[in-house]
Structure formats: structure tokens, C-alpha cells
Design a protein around this motif. Structure first.
Motif, PDB file in Angstrom:
ATOM      1  N   GLY A  99      -1.311  17.683  -2.666  1.00 19.26           N
ATOM      2  CA  GLY A  99      -2.120  16.978  -1.666  1.00 19.26           C
ATOM      3  C   GLY A  99      -3.141  16.036  -2.264  1.00 19.26           C
ATOM      4  N   LEU A 100      -3.998  15.501  -1.393  1.00 18.82           N
ATOM      5  CA  LEU A 100      -5.009  14.543  -1.820  1.00 18.82           C
ATOM      6  C   LEU A 100      -6.250  15.290  -2.306  1.00 18.82           C
ATOM      7  CD1 LEU A 100      -4.988  11.885   1.079  1.00 18.82           C
ATOM      8  CD2 LEU A 100      -3.910  11.707  -1.142  1.00 18.82           C
ATOM      9  N   ALA A 101      -6.863  14.804  -3.375  1.00 22.83           N
ATOM     10  CA  ALA A 101      -8.116  15.373  -3.864  1.00 22.83           C
ATOM     11  C   ALA A 101      -9.242  14.901  -2.938  1.00 22.83           C
ATOM     12  CB  ALA A 101      -8.351  14.891  -5.290  1.00 22.83           C
ATOM     13  N   PRO A 102     -10.410  15.654  -2.900  1.00 24.10           N
ATOM     14  CA  PRO A 102     -11.477  15.282  -1.963  1.00 24.10           C
ATOM     15  C   PRO A 102     -11.889  13.803  -2.051  1.00 24.10           C
ATOM     16  CG  PRO A 102     -11.964  17.373  -2.992  1.00 24.10           C
ATOM     17  CD  PRO A 102     -10.708  16.873  -3.632  1.00 24.10           C
ATOM     18  N   GLN A 103     -12.009  13.271  -3.289  1.00 23.43           N
ATOM     19  CA  GLN A 103     -12.439  11.859  -3.388  1.00 23.43           C
ATOM     20  C   GLN A 103     -11.346  10.913  -2.884  1.00 23.43           C
ATOM     21  OE1 GLN A 103     -11.989  13.887  -5.887  1.00 23.43           O
ATOM     22  NE2 GLN A 103     -10.945  12.928  -7.599  1.00 23.43           N
ATOM     23  N   GLU A 104     -10.078  11.368  -2.991  1.00 19.09           N
ATOM     24  CA  GLU A 104      -8.982  10.529  -2.486  1.00 19.09           C
ATOM     25  C   GLU A 104      -9.002  10.504  -0.953  1.00 19.09           C
ATOM     26  OE1 GLU A 104      -5.233  10.741  -5.450  1.00 19.09           O
ATOM     27  OE2 GLU A 104      -5.799  12.656  -4.553  1.00 19.09           O
ATOM     28  N   ILE A 105      -9.472  11.617  -0.334  1.00 13.41           N
ATOM     29  CA  ILE A 105      -9.492  11.692   1.130  1.00 13.41           C
ATOM     30  C   ILE A 105     -10.429  10.625   1.690  1.00 13.41           C
ATOM     31  CG2 ILE A 105     -10.157  13.139   3.121  1.00 13.41           C
ATOM     32  CD1 ILE A 105      -9.213  15.554   1.534  1.00 13.41           C
ATOM     33  N   GLU A 106     -11.617  10.501   1.070  1.00 10.00           N
ATOM     34  CA  GLU A 106     -12.580   9.501   1.543  1.00 10.00           C
ATOM     35  C   GLU A 106     -12.000   8.106   1.447  1.00 10.00           C
ATOM     36  OE1 GLU A 106     -16.659   9.437  -0.029  1.00 10.00           O
ATOM     37  OE2 GLU A 106     -16.545  11.606   0.319  1.00 10.00           O
ATOM     38  N   GLN A 107     -11.380   7.837   0.299  1.00 11.10           N
ATOM     39  CA  GLN A 107     -10.785   6.505   0.071  1.00 11.10           C
ATOM     40  C   GLN A 107      -9.708   6.230   1.113  1.00 11.10           C
ATOM     41  OE1 GLN A 107      -9.008   6.411  -3.736  1.00 11.10           O
ATOM     42  NE2 GLN A 107     -10.783   5.503  -4.741  1.00 11.10           N
ATOM     43  N   ALA A 108      -8.844   7.247   1.319  1.00 10.28           N
ATOM     44  CA  ALA A 108      -7.733   7.081   2.255  1.00 10.28           C
ATOM     45  C   ALA A 108      -8.250   6.856   3.664  1.00 10.28           C
ATOM     46  CB  ALA A 108      -6.835   8.315   2.216  1.00 10.28           C
ATOM     47  N   ALA A 109      -9.337   7.580   4.045  1.00 12.60           N
ATOM     48  CA  ALA A 109      -9.884   7.447   5.402  1.00 12.60           C
ATOM     49  C   ALA A 109     -10.357   6.024   5.629  1.00 12.60           C
ATOM     50  CB  ALA A 109     -11.024   8.423   5.616  1.00 12.60           C
ATOM     51  N   SER A 110     -11.043   5.442   4.621  1.00 15.61           N
ATOM     52  CA  SER A 110     -11.548   4.092   4.856  1.00 15.61           C
ATOM     53  C   SER A 110     -10.369   3.109   4.861  1.00 15.61           C
ATOM     54  CB  SER A 110     -12.624   3.716   3.842  1.00 15.61           C
ATOM     55  OG  SER A 110     -12.047   3.557   2.583  1.00 15.61           O
ATOM     56  N   GLY A 111      -9.348   3.364   4.067  1.00 14.90           N
ATOM     57  CA  GLY A 111      -8.154   2.497   4.071  1.00 14.90           C
ATOM     58  C   GLY A 111      -7.469   2.512   5.424  1.00 14.90           C
ATOM     59  N   LEU A 112      -7.346   3.711   5.997  1.00 17.00           N
ATOM     60  CA  LEU A 112      -6.653   3.828   7.293  1.00 17.00           C
ATOM     61  C   LEU A 112      -7.488   3.233   8.416  1.00 17.00           C
ATOM     62  CD1 LEU A 112      -5.046   7.381   7.310  1.00 17.00           C
ATOM     63  CD2 LEU A 112      -4.023   5.213   6.675  1.00 17.00           C
ATOM     64  N   LYS A 127       0.847  -1.199   0.000  1.00 14.33           N
ATOM     65  CA  LYS A 127       0.000   0.000   0.000  1.00 14.33           C
ATOM     66  C   LYS A 127       0.882   1.249   0.000  1.00 14.33           C
ATOM     67  CE  LYS A 127      -3.532   2.267   2.777  1.00 14.33           C
ATOM     68  NZ  LYS A 127      -3.730   3.267   1.774  1.00 14.33           N
ATOM     69  N   ILE A 128       0.432   2.254  -0.755  1.00  6.91           N
ATOM     70  CA  ILE A 128       1.220   3.493  -0.844  1.00  6.91           C
ATOM     71  C   ILE A 128       0.622   4.532   0.093  1.00  6.91           C
ATOM     72  CG2 ILE A 128       1.824   5.385  -2.403  1.00  6.91           C
ATOM     73  CD1 ILE A 128       2.168   3.314  -4.579  1.00  6.91           C
ATOM     74  N   TYR A 129       1.471   5.138   0.903  1.00  2.08           N
ATOM     75  CA  TYR A 129       1.000   6.133   1.868  1.00  2.08           C
ATOM     76  C   TYR A 129       1.534   7.515   1.510  1.00  2.08           C
ATOM     77  CZ  TYR A 129      -0.152   2.128   4.814  1.00  2.08           C
ATOM     78  OH  TYR A 129      -0.677   0.969   5.302  1.00  2.08           O
ATOM     79  N   SER A 130       0.633   8.515   1.526  1.00  2.00           N
ATOM     80  CA  SER A 130       1.050   9.904   1.308  1.00  2.00           C
ATOM     81  C   SER A 130       1.488  10.490   2.649  1.00  2.00           C
ATOM     82  CB  SER A 130      -0.133  10.708   0.770  1.00  2.00           C
ATOM     83  OG  SER A 130      -1.138  10.770   1.773  1.00  2.00           O
ATOM     84  N   ALA A 131       2.044  11.706   2.608  1.00  2.11           N
ATOM     85  CA  ALA A 131       2.474  12.365   3.856  1.00  2.11           C
ATOM     86  C   ALA A 131       1.287  12.578   4.792  1.00  2.11           C
ATOM     87  CB  ALA A 131       3.141  13.689   3.524  1.00  2.11           C
ATOM     88  N   GLU A 132       0.113  12.937   4.218  1.00  2.00           N
ATOM     89  CA  GLU A 132      -1.082  13.147   5.061  1.00  2.00           C
ATOM     90  C   GLU A 132      -1.474  11.869   5.780  1.00  2.00           C
ATOM     91  OE1 GLU A 132      -0.976  14.072   1.818  1.00  2.00           O
ATOM     92  OE2 GLU A 132      -2.550  15.524   1.365  1.00  2.00           O
ATOM     93  N   GLU A 133      -1.434  10.751   5.025  1.00  2.00           N
ATOM     94  CA  GLU A 133      -1.846   9.477   5.617  1.00  2.00           C
ATOM     95  C   GLU A 133      -0.883   9.065   6.727  1.00  2.00           C
ATOM     96  OE1 GLU A 133      -3.754   6.735   2.333  1.00  2.00           O
ATOM     97  OE2 GLU A 133      -2.192   7.989   1.488  1.00  2.00           O
ATOM     98  N   LEU A 134       0.398   9.301   6.501  1.00  2.00           N
ATOM     99  CA  LEU A 134       1.383   8.933   7.530  1.00  2.00           C
ATOM    100  C   LEU A 134       1.180   9.796   8.777  1.00  2.00           C
ATOM    101  CD1 LEU A 134       4.397   8.509   5.105  1.00  2.00           C
ATOM    102  CD2 LEU A 134       3.298   6.680   6.401  1.00  2.00           C
TER     103      LEU A 134
END
Ligand code: AMP
Length: 520
Positions: free
Chosen positions: A501-514, A89-96
Motif C-alpha cells: 500500500g501507500l506510505a503515510p507521506q504518499e497518501i497526502e501527496q496522492a490526496a492533493s493529486g486527486l 500519471k501513475i495510479y495505485s489501486a487505492e487511488e483508482l
């Protein structure tokens, strides 16, 4: 009454801290499950499990490839410029960063035995639009309602100023942390706290001092054994730990002995404080120059400063205190623990934000007794006025010079929130569209500023040259910008299209991944 619990989070480069306001209205640090008051901002990926904090930090030497640290320096970068991959899985700075916040939140919920809903997160004053937006995203990804992003020196000033509101004074806040440096001048007047000027370098901090010692040990090792230990990631972590310990010892002792082993060979060297100070003079000079710059920006002489407030672990170093003494003879205040003052200030801002929201909505969410604690003499809430750290401009066409230039829409040091409107004429007749380039920076040369985004608006046909294009720049309390363009009856609201940064739709995806990841 629906209960809300707000915390203040200092999301630091090397350490993070979380604080809340207790039942007596006092900001208190919330210890983590390891019973520490600050948590190393280090992440360890162990298959499906993520460990944040000291346990992760202690693993850094044994398994450096599974570790991420210094994420804060990467905030605001899009995924293609910075990411880390673990378990496919690839993590962005925000996700980390969200993983660090998740750990702080989970431990605080355990300690306080209640869910945490809201947070104020701090950032260096010098963070730009992309870095601030990324910090908000990180908080949201961790499941928090981010009430506000505030500047670290503002938070430090708030924690310091809260019980000194009776004294009108001008305070110089010097904040040197693990990875960033910020200076802010603030004035406490009639129970109000106003920021006057701010400057800094978000790539200057404790790590730069550590690296001087790392290089010194590596050079000595190379000289003795003909081998550079820095070429191996494991060695760097080990060397960094040695360097850090030596740096901290030199804050209280005149010399330290460093012993370092690598590949069956070893080196032993004595480092004196004097030698360390000589080798890091350029870093201290950088800090000094920024202090002088901010005084110039505030148009103040040093005799107008009443106190210097020290924040950030690096202000424990005698060389830093000596440099500041050379600039100003006023007392240096450090009775507020420099590692804790920022998160405590953020917790205060958290309560102030919630009380402000209550005033608007009429809905009660916190105890009345708290309101009194955070009220000024006139009965209103304590006011904190922050200022912009960067100039926000628009790229325009200069008809005479036939070149582009930057027009400053919101100049640096404007009190926030700010709304500024301006009207510009179209450069030609019958222009099809108005493309508004939004930039951040102090130069009038577009190439020397940071592009923030573009607003593109279609124009009706046959407009004469010089037809008005109206721009509205709205800078909210988080120092995040919204831009609106209106032209010739096209009153379209255009939000800037950020290229970071992450686009709004990417934020939702990332939140559920985390959400699926276990963090401890
Ligand atoms: P902060 O980000 O504010 O927690 O600052 C952490 C930085 O302060 C790190 O670079 C630490 O190594 C450094 N630090 C903490 N204590 C000391 C000390 N006693 N002497 C020198 N540096 C210190």
C-alpha cells in the motif's frame, strides 16, 4: 451542534452503492446523477477528466485502453505490483478506488444537497490487513472521514436484522457478488447481533461465470473462423458484455441465443441453462465447499440454521439457489434487494458509530430521534459483534526442531476489537535485537502465511537467554492490526512496518493529486 452526514458505501468489484439514513431512521439508497441506484465500478480516463459509472462502462468497448475495472481485486497491492498510467500519471489501486468513491460522494452530495463528512465502507470478510488498510486509504483520498470498515456480510446481516431483533435466530449469510464470495453465520440474541464464523474466497464471483461464457463464444468463433477473438482487448470487452447479458438471461430463461460479430465475421450459438450449469459446476462446488467449511468452523449442523440470507447479484441464479436448497431446507430470504443490502447495512453501522462517538465525547452531532431508532430494549445502542476472519500470528524459533514456526496470537473467529498479550523468551544469550515477524494465515509454517510486516527492537547488551519479549497485538474494529513490542526495559511502541500500500507521506501527496482531477 456541528452537523455530520454519514453514508454507507458498498465498494463493489463490478458495482458500487451508497446509502444514508433518512429522517425516519430508515436506510435509503442514494441514486447517482444518472438516476441509477447502483454505479458500475468502472473508470474512464478522458485526458484531464475522469468519468465513473455507466458512461465509463459504455465506453469500455470503444476505448478499452482508457478503462479500468475490477480494481477491487487489486486492492492492497503495492504500486510496483499493480498500477495504471493515464496522462503521464501513475495510479495505485487505492487511488483508482478513491475515484469511484469521489463519484459516489459527489452525486450523493448533489442529491441530498448537503456535504458528506463521514463514511463506513464495506469489504469482503475475507479481505486481509493490506486490503482493508487500502480501502481506508481510498476513502480518505476521496475526502471522507472513514469511521469504520465493516465486512459485507455483516452489513447485509445488519440491514436484514435491524427490524427482526425481536426474534432470536441463527442466520446464514450467503453473499456472492461480481468478484468476491463471502459466507457468514450470525446469531441474533436479545437484540444483539453476533457473528459466529466467516469464510470466503475473494477471487470467486460473477466474473468467473462470465468468463466461462466468454471462452465458450471465443472457442466457437475460433472453430468456425480459425481466429481467437480474445487476443484483442476490444473484443474481450465486447465478448464480456455478450456473456454477461447471456448469464443474466439464463437466470430467468431456459436458453439464450448469443450473436457475436468480430472483424466482419460472426458466430451465433444457443446456450441452454442446463449446459451453462454443467460448465460452471466446478464454481458452484467451490461455493458449496466454503459453505460446508464455515459450518464446521462454527461447529453447527444445518438444522440449527433458521434462515439463509442472500446477498450479491449472483444469488439470483437458480443454480446457486438450488445448491443452497440442497444444503438446507430453511427459507432463503431475499426480500432485501441483494444489490443494495450491503450499502444499507453500512449506513446503519455509520449511524451506530456516530452515536457511539457521541456517547464518548458528549458532543451532539445527530438528531435525538435517531438515537431511539437505533437503541436496543435496554436503552443502550444496538450492538454488533464481528469476528476476525484470519489468524494473526508471530514467527518464533523452535529450539527442539531447530526451525521457525507460527504462533497464533489472535486466532481466527476471535470477537473484535481484541487485545492479546503474550510473552516469549529470547532464543539466545546477548541478543542484539528482537525481530518480530508478524504474519496472517491459518498455517503454522511461516512460508504458508502472508507476511504483514516486521517489528524490530534493539535489546540492551548481555541479556540472558530466555529474557522476556512482550508482544501486544491490538486488532481494532476495522480488523487492522497494531503490534507493540516491549523488551528488557525498552518499552518502545513499534507499529508494524507494512510492505504494501501507500506510505503515510504518499497518501497526502496522492490526496492533493486527486483533488485536482475532475470526476463525474
Ligand atoms: P454485486 O457485486 O453484488 O453487485 O453482484 C453483481 C454480480 O451479480 C455481477 O456478476 C452480475 O452479473 C451478477 N448478476 C446480477 N443480476 C443477475 C442475474 N439476474 N442473474 C445472474 N447474475 C446476476
Amino acid at each position: 451542534m456541528s452537523q455530520r452526514k454519514v453514508v454507507g458505501i458498498d465498494l463493489g468489484t463490478t458495482f458500487s452503492a451508497i446509502a444514508h439514513i433518512d429522517a425516519y431512521g430508515k436506510p435509503q439508497i442514494i441514486p447517482n446523477t444518472e438516476t441509477e441506484r447502483i454505479t458500475p465500478s468502472v473508470i474512464f480516463f478522458d485526458d484531464s477528466h475522469v468519468i465513473v459509472g455507466s458512461v465509463a462502462k459504455n465506453n469500455a468497448v470503444a476505448e478499452p485502453e482508457k478503462i479500468v475495472d475490477f480494481v477491487k481485486r487489486e486492492m492492497g497491492k503495492p504500486k510496483d505490483q499493480f498500477h495504471r498510467e493515464f496522462g503521464g500519471k501513475i495510479y495505485s489501486a487505492e487511488e483508482l478506488s478513491a475515484l469511484i468513491i469521489k463519484k459516489l460522494k459527489a452525486d450523493a452530495e448533489k442529491y441530498l444537497d448537503q456535504p458528506i463528512t463521514d463514511a463506513v465502507i464495506t469489504v469482503p470478510a475475507y479481505f486481509n490487513d493490506a486490503e482493508r488498510t487500502a480501502t481506508i486509504t481510498a476513502g480518505q483520498l476521496a475526502g471522507l472521514n472513514v469511521l469504520q470498515i465493516i465486512n459485507e456480510p455483516t452489513a447485509a446481516a445488519l440491514a436484514y436484522g435491524l427490524d427482526k431483533l425481536d426474534e432470536n435466530q441463527t442466520v446464514f449469510v450467503f453473499d456472492l457478488g461480481g468478484g468476491t464470495f463471502d459466507v457468514t453465520i450470525m446469531r441474533i440474541v436479545d437484540h444483539k447481533i453476533e457473528m459466529l464464523a466467516t469464510n470466503g474466497d475473494h477471487r470467486l464471483g460473477g466474473k468467473d461465470w462470465d468468463d466461462v461464457i466468454v471462452n465458450l463464444i471465443a472457442e466457437e468463433f475460433d472453430r468456425l473462423h480459425g481466429e481467437n477473438p480474445l487476443l484483442d482487448l476490444h473484443s474481450y470487452q465486447e465478448l464480456h458484455n455478450r456473456a454477461l447479458a447471456a448469464k443474466i438471461q439464463l437466470s430467468s430463461r431456459n436458453n439464450t441465443i448469443i450473436v457475436y460479430h468480430h472483424g466482419g465475421k460472426s458466430v451465433k450459438l444457443t446456450l441452454t441453462r442446463k449446459e451453462f450449469e454443467k460448465r460452471t459446476r466446478h464454481l458452484v462446488e467451490k461455493c458449496k465447499t466454503i459453505c460446508e467449511m464455515v459450518m464446521q468452523e462454527a461447529k453447527l449442523k444445518w438444522d440449527k440454521i433458521d434462515k439463509v440470507l442472500l446477498a450479491g447479484g449472483m444469488t439470483r441464479m437458480p443454480m446457486i439457489r438450488a445448491m443452497i436448497s440442497g444444503l438446507s431446507a430453511v427459507p432463503q430470504v431475499d426480500q432485501v434487494n441483494p444489490d443494495e443490502v450491503v450499502s444499507r447495512g453500512a449506513a446503519i453501522q455509520g449511524i451506530l458509530s456516530i452515536l457511539n462517538e457521541e456517547d464518548i465525547s458528549g458532543e451532539k452531532t445527530v438528531d435525538d430521534s435517531l438515537r431511539q431508532q437505533f437503541s436496543a430494549l435496554d436503552g443502550g445502542l444496538i450492538e454488533v459483534t464481528d469476528i476476525t476472519s484470519h489468524t494473526l500470528g508471530v514467527v518464533l524459533w523452535d529450539q527442539r526442531q531447530l526451525q521457525e514456526y507460527v504462533f497464533p496470537m489472535i486466532p481466527k473467529m476471535t470477537p473484535i476489537p481484541a487485545v492479546i498479550r503474550n510473552s516469549f523468551g529470547t532464543a539466545d544469550a546477548n541478543m542484539q535485537r528482537a525481530v518480530v515477524k508478524v504474519v496472517e494465515g491459518e498455517s503454522t509454517v511461516p512460508g504458508e502465511c502472508t507476511p504483514l510486516g516486521v517489528c524490530d527492537i534493539q535489546l540492551p547488551p548481555y541479556l540472558p537467554k530466555g529474557s522476556p519479549v512482550k508482544l501486544t497485538y491490538q486488532y481494532n474494529a476495522n480488523q487492522v492490526l497494531e503490534v507493540e513490542v516491549q523488551a528488557a526495559g525498552n518499552n518502545a511502541k513499534v507499529t508494524i512496518d507494512r510492505n504494501t500500500g501507500l506510505a503515510p507521506q504518499e497518501i497526502e501527496q496522492a490526496a492533493s493529486g486527486l483533488g485536482e482531477l475532475q470526476v463525474s
